[in-house]
Design a protein around this motif. Structure first.
Motif, PDB file in Angstrom:
ATOM      1  N   CYS A   1       0.823  -1.404   0.049  1.00 46.99           N
ATOM      2  CA  CYS A   1       0.122  -0.165   0.248  1.00 46.99           C
ATOM      3  C   CYS A   1       1.147   0.811   0.154  1.00 46.99           C
ATOM      4  CB  CYS A   1      -0.835   0.217   1.317  1.00 46.99           C
ATOM      5  SG  CYS A   1      -2.182  -1.263   1.519  1.00 46.99           S
ATOM      6  N   GLN A   2       2.249   1.239   0.804  1.00 51.85           N
ATOM      7  CA  GLN A   2       2.984   2.368   0.915  1.00 51.85           C
ATOM      8  C   GLN A   2       3.509   3.017  -0.639  1.00 51.85           C
ATOM      9  OE1 GLN A   2       5.095   1.468   4.377  1.00 51.85           O
ATOM     10  NE2 GLN A   2       3.977   2.492   5.646  1.00 51.85           N
ATOM     11  N   ARG A   3       3.641   2.225  -1.359  1.00 54.35           N
ATOM     12  CA  ARG A   3       3.928   2.088  -2.540  1.00 54.35           C
ATOM     13  C   ARG A   3       3.069   3.176  -3.138  1.00 54.35           C
ATOM     14  NH1 ARG A   3       7.280   1.240  -7.112  1.00 54.35           N
ATOM     15  NH2 ARG A   3       5.945   1.307  -9.311  1.00 54.35           N
ATOM     16  N   TYR A   4       1.830   3.439  -3.124  1.00 53.34           N
ATOM     17  CA  TYR A   4       0.772   4.251  -3.458  1.00 53.34           C
ATOM     18  C   TYR A   4       0.313   5.836  -2.344  1.00 53.34           C
ATOM     19  CZ  TYR A   4       0.974   0.674  -6.753  1.00 53.34           C
ATOM     20  OH  TYR A   4       0.916  -0.145  -7.325  1.00 53.34           O
ATOM     21  N   TYR A   5       0.777   5.062  -1.178  1.00 51.94           N
ATOM     22  CA  TYR A   5       0.345   6.134  -0.194  1.00 51.94           C
ATOM     23  C   TYR A   5       1.039   5.922   1.641  1.00 51.94           C
ATOM     24  CZ  TYR A   5      -2.599   9.256   2.836  1.00 51.94           C
ATOM     25  OH  TYR A   5      -2.973  10.129   3.788  1.00 51.94           O
ATOM     26  N   TYR A   6       1.989   6.948   1.580  1.00 53.65           N
ATOM     27  CA  TYR A   6       2.210   6.584   3.339  1.00 53.65           C
ATOM     28  C   TYR A   6       2.623   8.121   3.576  1.00 53.65           C
ATOM     29  CZ  TYR A   6       6.940   7.089   6.037  1.00 53.65           C
ATOM     30  OH  TYR A   6       7.522   6.787   7.169  1.00 53.65           O
ATOM     31  N   ARG A   7       1.864   7.447   5.094  1.00 45.82           N
ATOM     32  CA  ARG A   7       1.549   8.050   6.125  1.00 45.82           C
ATOM     33  C   ARG A   7       2.210   8.798   7.345  1.00 45.82           C
ATOM     34  NH1 ARG A   7      -4.771  10.970   6.442  1.00 45.82           N
ATOM     35  NH2 ARG A   7      -4.706  11.596   8.773  1.00 45.82           N
ATOM     36  N   VAL A   8       2.861   9.133   7.407  1.00 47.16           N
ATOM     37  CA  VAL A   8       3.567   9.124   9.059  1.00 47.16           C
ATOM     38  C   VAL A   8       3.017  10.655   9.904  1.00 47.16           C
ATOM     39  CG1 VAL A   8       5.426   8.839   7.915  1.00 47.16           C
ATOM     40  CG2 VAL A   8       5.520  10.999   8.335  1.00 47.16           C
ATOM     41  N   GLY A   9       2.990  10.254  10.944  1.00 47.62           N
ATOM     42  CA  GLY A   9       2.821  11.463  12.596  1.00 47.62           C
ATOM     43  C   GLY A   9       1.251  11.303  13.036  1.00 47.62           C
ATOM     44  N   ASP A  10       0.233  10.763  12.829  1.00 44.15           N
ATOM     45  CA  ASP A  10      -0.706  10.758  13.785  1.00 44.15           C
ATOM     46  C   ASP A  10      -0.707   9.797  14.385  1.00 44.15           C
ATOM     47  OD1 ASP A  10      -1.216   9.480  11.332  1.00 44.15           O
ATOM     48  OD2 ASP A  10      -3.527  10.038  10.778  1.00 44.15           O
ATOM     49  N   ASP A  11       0.143   9.353  14.757  1.00 41.47           N
ATOM     50  CA  ASP A  11      -0.182   7.543  15.605  1.00 41.47           C
ATOM     51  C   ASP A  11       0.091   8.265  16.818  1.00 41.47           C
ATOM     52  OD1 ASP A  11       2.773   8.307  14.801  1.00 41.47           O
ATOM     53  OD2 ASP A  11       2.852   5.914  14.751  1.00 41.47           O
ATOM     54  N   ASN A  12       0.146   9.762  17.018  1.00 42.04           N
ATOM     55  CA  ASN A  12       0.499  10.438  18.377  1.00 42.04           C
ATOM     56  C   ASN A  12      -0.519  10.218  18.739  1.00 42.04           C
ATOM     57  OD1 ASN A  12       2.327  10.961  20.500  1.00 42.04           O
ATOM     58  ND2 ASN A  12       2.630  12.850  19.609  1.00 42.04           N
ATOM     59  N   ASN A  13      -1.754   9.404  19.386  1.00 40.26           N
ATOM     60  CA  ASN A  13      -2.459   9.757  19.951  1.00 40.26           C
ATOM     61  C   ASN A  13      -2.495  10.904  21.315  1.00 40.26           C
ATOM     62  OD1 ASN A  13      -3.711   8.435  17.947  1.00 40.26           O
ATOM     63  ND2 ASN A  13      -2.842   6.879  18.940  1.00 40.26           N
TER      64      ASN A  13
ATOM     65  N   ARG B   1       5.153   4.679  -6.121  1.00 43.68           N
ATOM     66  CA  ARG B   1       4.999   4.132  -7.715  1.00 43.68           C
ATOM     67  C   ARG B   1       5.097   5.664  -8.847  1.00 43.68           C
ATOM     68  NH1 ARG B   1       1.236   6.387 -11.560  1.00 43.68           N
ATOM     69  NH2 ARG B   1       0.551   7.834  -9.891  1.00 43.68           N
ATOM     70  N   THR B   2       5.465   7.240  -7.823  1.00 47.25           N
ATOM     71  CA  THR B   2       6.052   8.094  -9.218  1.00 47.25           C
ATOM     72  C   THR B   2       6.205   9.126  -7.654  1.00 47.25           C
ATOM     73  OG1 THR B   2       5.307   9.641 -10.681  1.00 47.25           O
ATOM     74  CG2 THR B   2       3.378   9.864  -9.267  1.00 47.25           C
TER      75      THR B   2
ATOM     76  N   SER C   1       9.563  19.752  -5.141  1.00 53.00           N
ATOM     77  CA  SER C   1       9.368  18.623  -5.920  1.00 53.00           C
ATOM     78  C   SER C   1      11.156  18.994  -6.671  1.00 53.00           C
ATOM     79  CB  SER C   1       8.691  18.759  -7.165  1.00 53.00           C
ATOM     80  OG  SER C   1       6.839  19.164  -6.475  1.00 53.00           O
ATOM     81  N   ALA C   2      11.624  19.532  -7.462  1.00 47.89           N
ATOM     82  CA  ALA C   2      12.935  19.781  -7.994  1.00 47.89           C
ATOM     83  C   ALA C   2      14.019  18.230  -6.922  1.00 47.89           C
ATOM     84  CB  ALA C   2      13.642  20.938  -7.936  1.00 47.89           C
ATOM     85  N   HIS C   3      13.815  18.257  -5.416  1.00 48.12           N
ATOM     86  CA  HIS C   3      14.967  17.841  -4.683  1.00 48.12           C
ATOM     87  C   HIS C   3      14.750  16.351  -4.470  1.00 48.12           C
ATOM     88  CE1 HIS C   3      17.728  21.228  -5.143  1.00 48.12           C
ATOM     89  NE2 HIS C   3      16.968  21.709  -4.985  1.00 48.12           N
ATOM     90  N   SER C   4      13.131  15.947  -4.968  1.00 51.32           N
ATOM     91  CA  SER C   4      12.474  15.033  -4.750  1.00 51.32           C
ATOM     92  C   SER C   4      12.361  13.776  -5.547  1.00 51.32           C
ATOM     93  CB  SER C   4      11.307  15.180  -4.133  1.00 51.32           C
ATOM     94  OG  SER C   4      11.132  16.295  -2.914  1.00 51.32           O
ATOM     95  N   GLY C   5      12.168  12.991  -5.029  1.00 53.09           N
ATOM     96  CA  GLY C   5      12.049  11.672  -6.260  1.00 53.09           C
ATOM     97  C   GLY C   5      10.921  10.340  -5.477  1.00 53.09           C
ATOM     98  N   PRO C   6      10.422   9.303  -6.316  1.00 54.73           N
ATOM     99  CA  PRO C   6       9.499   8.432  -5.713  1.00 54.73           C
ATOM    100  C   PRO C   6      10.796   7.340  -4.289  1.00 54.73           C
ATOM    101  CG  PRO C   6      10.374   7.608  -8.047  1.00 54.73           C
ATOM    102  CD  PRO C   6      11.448   8.958  -7.236  1.00 54.73           C
ATOM    103  N   SER C   7      11.488   7.922  -3.606  1.00 55.02           N
ATOM    104  CA  SER C   7      11.842   7.319  -3.097  1.00 55.02           C
ATOM    105  C   SER C   7      12.386   8.205  -0.984  1.00 55.02           C
ATOM    106  CB  SER C   7      13.514   6.895  -3.005  1.00 55.02           C
ATOM    107  OG  SER C   7      13.219   5.866  -4.228  1.00 55.02           O
ATOM    108  N   ASN C   8      12.938   9.648  -1.840  1.00 55.50           N
ATOM    109  CA  ASN C   8      12.964  10.961  -0.985  1.00 55.50           C
ATOM    110  C   ASN C   8      12.451  11.246  -1.376  1.00 55.50           C
ATOM    111  OD1 ASN C   8      14.677   9.128   0.620  1.00 55.50           O
ATOM    112  ND2 ASN C   8      16.130   8.796  -1.318  1.00 55.50           N
ATOM    113  N   PHE C   9      11.579  12.010   0.300  1.00 60.49           N
ATOM    114  CA  PHE C   9      11.011  14.195  -0.217  1.00 60.49           C
ATOM    115  C   PHE C   9      11.562  14.930   0.384  1.00 60.49           C
ATOM    116  CE2 PHE C   9       8.006  10.064   1.060  1.00 60.49           C
ATOM    117  CZ  PHE C   9       8.096   9.554  -0.488  1.00 60.49           C
ATOM    118  N   ASN C  10      11.878  15.667  -0.088  1.00 62.47           N
ATOM    119  CA  ASN C  10      12.415  16.870   0.656  1.00 62.47           C
ATOM    120  C   ASN C  10      11.748  18.258   0.860  1.00 62.47           C
ATOM    121  OD1 ASN C  10      13.667  20.097   0.437  1.00 62.47           O
ATOM    122  ND2 ASN C  10      15.464  18.940   1.220  1.00 62.47           N
ATOM    123  N   ILE C  11      11.130  18.262   2.783  1.00 60.80           N
ATOM    124  CA  ILE C  11      10.015  18.744   2.658  1.00 60.80           C
ATOM    125  C   ILE C  11      10.945  20.153   3.560  1.00 60.80           C
ATOM    126  CG2 ILE C  11       8.286  19.289   3.733  1.00 60.80           C
ATOM    127  CD1 ILE C  11       7.941  16.920   2.218  1.00 60.80           C
ATOM    128  N   THR C  12      10.145  21.250   3.004  1.00 56.75           N
ATOM    129  CA  THR C  12      10.325  22.300   3.438  1.00 56.75           C
ATOM    130  C   THR C  12       9.352  22.821   5.372  1.00 56.75           C
ATOM    131  OG1 THR C  12      11.369  23.271   1.595  1.00 56.75           O
ATOM    132  CG2 THR C  12      10.715  25.260   3.292  1.00 56.75           C
TER     133      THR C  12
END
Length: 369
Positions: A253-265, A294-295, A327-338
């Protein structure tokens, strides 16, 4: 060949016993987004269980979708749709479907569009609050070809097994786009029901022939539809459902959607990732996906800047704008977030991107078909 020899031959071939189901999350066990959503019916979307999309057009009907613990023996979950607003005056262009888009490169085993094309065996468990008839369709998104079959729902769990012929026309692309869509028609107007159901052979898609003979899911606010154990495989006969471990299913499933952070209930300051300050008001962090997506994904977040913060030099700096993907510094495996704050950061310092002491914030990366 004796039964023992047949079994030995199967055991000797891993692909004969495993990885045969091209549906992901067919047992409805992964639900990263939510376990329940209300007021659905006005637009397409992924709402609860991963990989499953509901599409809705031009209807006044509304429904709730949830991951339900009501399931047949051997399963923990199903997806339940419940009508909350009826629509008994059906316009011609009304449509509601429950579907999964299958990545084309995962369908090469069917050899579609070749002289060696294989048959399709589709199976799933369903039930409802009353007897009903719906339509299951295989739609070739690369070539606009389709085939449909009706199936019946009763008030008890029942396994539906549908066999579809091979298609020697219309080869699928060997890529990461949509190949075949497996979809259940639950409600449709005359645009999709006025012809003759295309059930015997694949053909160029004609809307009038796609959902002939179905009941309306929106005929009453008591209407429910449950489904689980969805399997699509090569062959003439449906085999027992292929159960995968939760970890394996989650990773697919995480190939299409990956979610982090909201498990800190319990609230607090959940860490997303660590990065470095790129000035006095922003920090670039890198999130590593557990599996190549996937992309390059798009970023989803709560839409509230104050839900997020940077922890730098023993201080919490609330964000002044919502996190954004570079987006210019992100790809399918690593994501650069500001992450951006109002200031007071020390350029070059390390900083942690965090949940700003709440139970609702998250970062999600979507690469759905």
């Amino acid at each position: 060949m004796s039964k023992a020899a047949e079994l030995a031959a199967l055991i000797g071939s891993r692909t004969a016993l495993s990885d045969r189901n091209v549906i992901i999350n067919g047992a409805m066990q992964v639900a990263q987004r939510s376990t329940s959503e209300t007021g659905l019916g006005s637009a397409n979307g992924y709402h609860t269980v991963d990989r499953w999309q509901t599409t809705a057009a031009n209807t006044a009907g509304r429904f709730t979708q949830e991951q339900s613990a009501d399931a047949p023996s051997g399963f923990a979950f199903s997806t339940k749709l419940s009508c909350t607003t009826a629509d008994t005056s059906i316009a011609a262009d009304e449509l509601v479907k429950f579907r999964q888009k299958i990545e084309a490169q995962n369908l090469i085993r069917f050899a579609k569009g070749t002289s060696d094309a294989k048959r399709y065996a589709l199976s799933f468990y369903v039930k409802g609050n009353a007897n009903a008839t719906y339509v299951a369709e295989l739609y070739d998104a690369d070539n606009a070809r389709q085939i449909s079959k009706t199936f019946n729902v009763t008030t008890s769990w029942n396994r539906v097994e549908l066999n579809f012929p091979a298609d020697t026309s219309g080869a699928l692309n060997n890529d990461n786009g949509t190949g075949i869509i497996m979809q259940i028609y639950l409600h449709a107007g005359s645009t999709f029901t006025s012809g003759t159901l295309n059930s015997s052979a694949w053909a160029a898609s004609t809307d009038a022939n796609r959902a002939v003979g179905i009941s309306s899911f929106f005929d009453s606010t008591s209407r429910t539809f449950f489904i689980t154990g969805v399997q699509l495989e090569v062959g003439d006969v449906a085999t027992p459902f292929e159960h995968r471990s939760f970890a394996d299913e989650l990773l697919q499933c995480q190939r299409y959607y990956y979610r982090v952070g909201d498990d800190n209930n319990g609230g607090g300051y959940h860490r997303y990732a660590v990065g470095s300050c790129q000035g006095t008001s922003s920090c670039g962090i890198t999130v590593h996906a557990p599996v190549k997506m996937r992309t390059t994904p798009t970023l989803e977040q709560t839409g509230t800047a104050s839900n997020y913060a940077l922890y730098e030099a023993d201080s919490v700096h609330a964000c002044s704008s919502v996190p954004a993907i570079n987006s210019a510094h992100s790809g399918p495996s690593n994501f650069n977030i500001t992450f951006t704050s109002a200031g007071n950061l020390a350029s070059g310092n390390a900083a942690e991107a965090i949940n700003n002491n709440n139970t609702t914030s998250y970062l999600a990366f979507a690469a759905e078909l």
